[in-house]
Scaffold this active site. Structure first.
Site, short mmCIF file in Angstrom:
data_model
loop_
_atom_site.label_atom_id
_atom_site.label_comp_id
_atom_site.label_asym_id
_atom_site.label_seq_id
_atom_site.Cartn_x
_atom_site.Cartn_y
_atom_site.Cartn_z
N LYS A 1 10.30 32.06 -11.06
CA LYS A 1 10.95 30.91 -10.47
C LYS A 1 11.58 31.08 -9.16
O LYS A 1 11.35 30.33 -8.15
CB LYS A 1 12.07 30.16 -11.39
CG LYS A 1 13.09 30.80 -11.76
CD LYS A 1 13.93 29.92 -12.71
CE LYS A 1 14.88 30.71 -13.70
NZ LYS A 1 15.73 31.66 -12.70
N ARG B 1 21.55 24.76 -16.39
CA ARG B 1 21.02 25.71 -17.35
C ARG B 1 21.70 25.03 -18.76
O ARG B 1 21.31 25.79 -19.70
CB ARG B 1 21.38 27.30 -17.17
CG ARG B 1 20.60 27.93 -16.54
CD ARG B 1 21.22 29.21 -16.02
NE ARG B 1 20.33 30.52 -15.84
CZ ARG B 1 19.77 30.92 -14.95
NH1 ARG B 1 19.90 30.26 -13.76
NH2 ARG B 1 19.13 32.17 -15.06
N ARG C 1 10.12 45.02 -13.48
CA ARG C 1 11.22 44.81 -12.48
C ARG C 1 12.16 45.72 -12.18
O ARG C 1 12.73 46.20 -11.13
CB ARG C 1 11.55 43.14 -12.29
CG ARG C 1 12.46 42.78 -11.39
CD ARG C 1 12.62 41.30 -11.33
NE ARG C 1 13.66 41.12 -12.03
CZ ARG C 1 14.02 39.68 -12.01
NH1 ARG C 1 13.52 38.68 -11.67
NH2 ARG C 1 15.18 39.39 -13.11
N ARG D 1 18.63 45.42 -10.66
CA ARG D 1 19.32 44.53 -11.06
C ARG D 1 20.13 45.28 -12.47
O ARG D 1 19.64 45.49 -13.32
CB ARG D 1 18.62 43.24 -11.51
CG ARG D 1 18.50 42.32 -10.44
CD ARG D 1 17.78 41.16 -10.64
NE ARG D 1 18.41 40.16 -11.65
CZ ARG D 1 18.07 38.91 -11.80
NH1 ARG D 1 17.30 38.34 -10.95
NH2 ARG D 1 18.45 38.26 -12.83
N ARG E 1 19.33 37.09 -22.40
CA ARG E 1 18.94 36.10 -21.49
C ARG E 1 18.03 34.87 -22.18
O ARG E 1 17.96 33.55 -21.87
CB ARG E 1 18.72 36.44 -20.25
CG ARG E 1 19.96 37.27 -19.61
CD ARG E 1 19.53 38.17 -18.52
NE ARG E 1 18.67 37.74 -17.34
CZ ARG E 1 17.92 38.33 -16.70
NH1 ARG E 1 17.66 39.73 -17.13
NH2 ARG E 1 17.21 37.96 -15.72
P1 AMP Z 1 18.86 34.26 -12.15
O1 AMP Z 1 18.57 34.96 -10.84
O2 AMP Z 1 18.57 32.86 -12.18
O3 AMP Z 1 18.24 34.93 -13.53
O4 AMP Z 1 20.65 34.18 -12.42
C1 AMP Z 1 21.16 35.50 -12.98
C2 AMP Z 1 22.62 35.33 -13.63
O5 AMP Z 1 23.37 34.53 -12.77
C3 AMP Z 1 22.42 34.67 -15.07
O6 AMP Z 1 22.08 35.45 -15.97
C4 AMP Z 1 23.74 34.10 -14.87
O7 AMP Z 1 24.64 35.15 -15.47
C5 AMP Z 1 24.33 33.76 -13.72
N1 AMP Z 1 23.68 32.37 -13.42
C6 AMP Z 1 22.97 31.81 -12.45
N2 AMP Z 1 22.64 30.58 -12.51
C7 AMP Z 1 23.57 30.07 -13.55
C8 AMP Z 1 23.76 28.84 -14.11
N3 AMP Z 1 23.23 27.60 -13.53
N4 AMP Z 1 24.90 28.59 -14.88
C9 AMP Z 1 25.61 30.01 -15.41
N5 AMP Z 1 25.05 31.08 -15.07
C10 AMP Z 1 24.11 31.09 -13.96
#
Ligand code: AMP
Length: 195
Positions: free
Chosen positions: A11, A86, A125, A131, A142
């Site tokens: 995404k 989310r 990745r 990460r 996740r």
């Molecule tokens: P992502 O890069 O979108 O996979 O986000 C990485 C991490 O950031 C997630 O696993 C959450 O810990 C946190 N995070 C990102 N967006 C949200 C959200 N909308 N609500 C809560 N935690 C978030």
């Protein structure tokens, strides 16, 4: 517009491309959190443990961050949110922000992919990036949160008739083509399959 998808569905990559092509700003909550963690800001310190464990950062923290970001001038011409909302509580919060700004969502794009494919991608990745949330146990957690919480978000937007699903399996360019077709014809195309 919103882009929603499980971890590893691409995404972030697709959001950047949509942003370039449509000239709208892409806002990734994950990127904002990671920048804050790197900068050791109070927000980053608060978010870090949740992120490392693959948990959601609490809604109270995330919602406020998104509200502040959406007050900046560069979102006036429209925006693409990547990774938010989310949870269904975040959907309600976003609804209230948009209502105040007399804005509405045009398209909610969901990238789909099979869990086992995603685990393989994310472990790949992990070899290239550092990460801290790309270990197998955290990746599976996740994914569980995605199925347990974020699919309810997707269902809400499906009920509102603004959801478009795109098959996220395939080459990056191929998926971008599907995404752009879906955005151009969101009302006619409800599922853009790669097969
Ligand atoms: P992502 O890069 O979108 O996979 O986000 C990485 C991490 O950031 C997630 O696993 C959450 O810990 C946190 N995070 C990102 N967006 C949200 C959200 N909308 N609500 C809560 N935690 C978030």
């Amino acid at each position: 517009m919103l882009i929603i998808g499980p971890p590893g569905s691409g995404k972030g990559t697709q959001a950047e491309r949509i942003s370039e092509r449509l000239g709208v700003v892409a806002i990734s909550t994950g990127d904002i959190f990671r920048a804050n963690v790197r900068g050791e800001t109070p927000l980053g310190v608060e978010a870090k443990t949740y992120m490392d464990n693959g948990d959601f950062v609490p809604d109270s923290v995330t919602n406020k961050m998104v509200r502040d970001r959406l007050r900046e001038d560069d979102v006036d011409g429209g925006f693409l949110l990547d990774g938010y909302p989310r949870t269904t509580a975040q959907v309600d919060y976003l609804d209230s922000i948009l209502a105040k700004g007399e804005q509405k969502l045009d398209v909610v794009l969901q990238l789909t992919a099979d869990d086992e494919e995603l685990v393989i991608r994310l472990l790949g990745r992990a070899k290239e990036t550092s990460r801290s949330d790309d270990t197998e146990a955290v990746i599976r957690h996740r994914l569980d949160l995605y199925h347990g919480q974020t699919e309810a978000v997707v269902a809400k937007y499906a009920g509102r008739g603004i959801l478009t699903k795109v098959d996220g399996i395939g080459g990056i360019d191929e998926v971008t083509d599907r995404v752009m077709r879906a955005i151009e014809n969101p009302s006619r195309v409800s599922v853009v399959s790669g097969r």
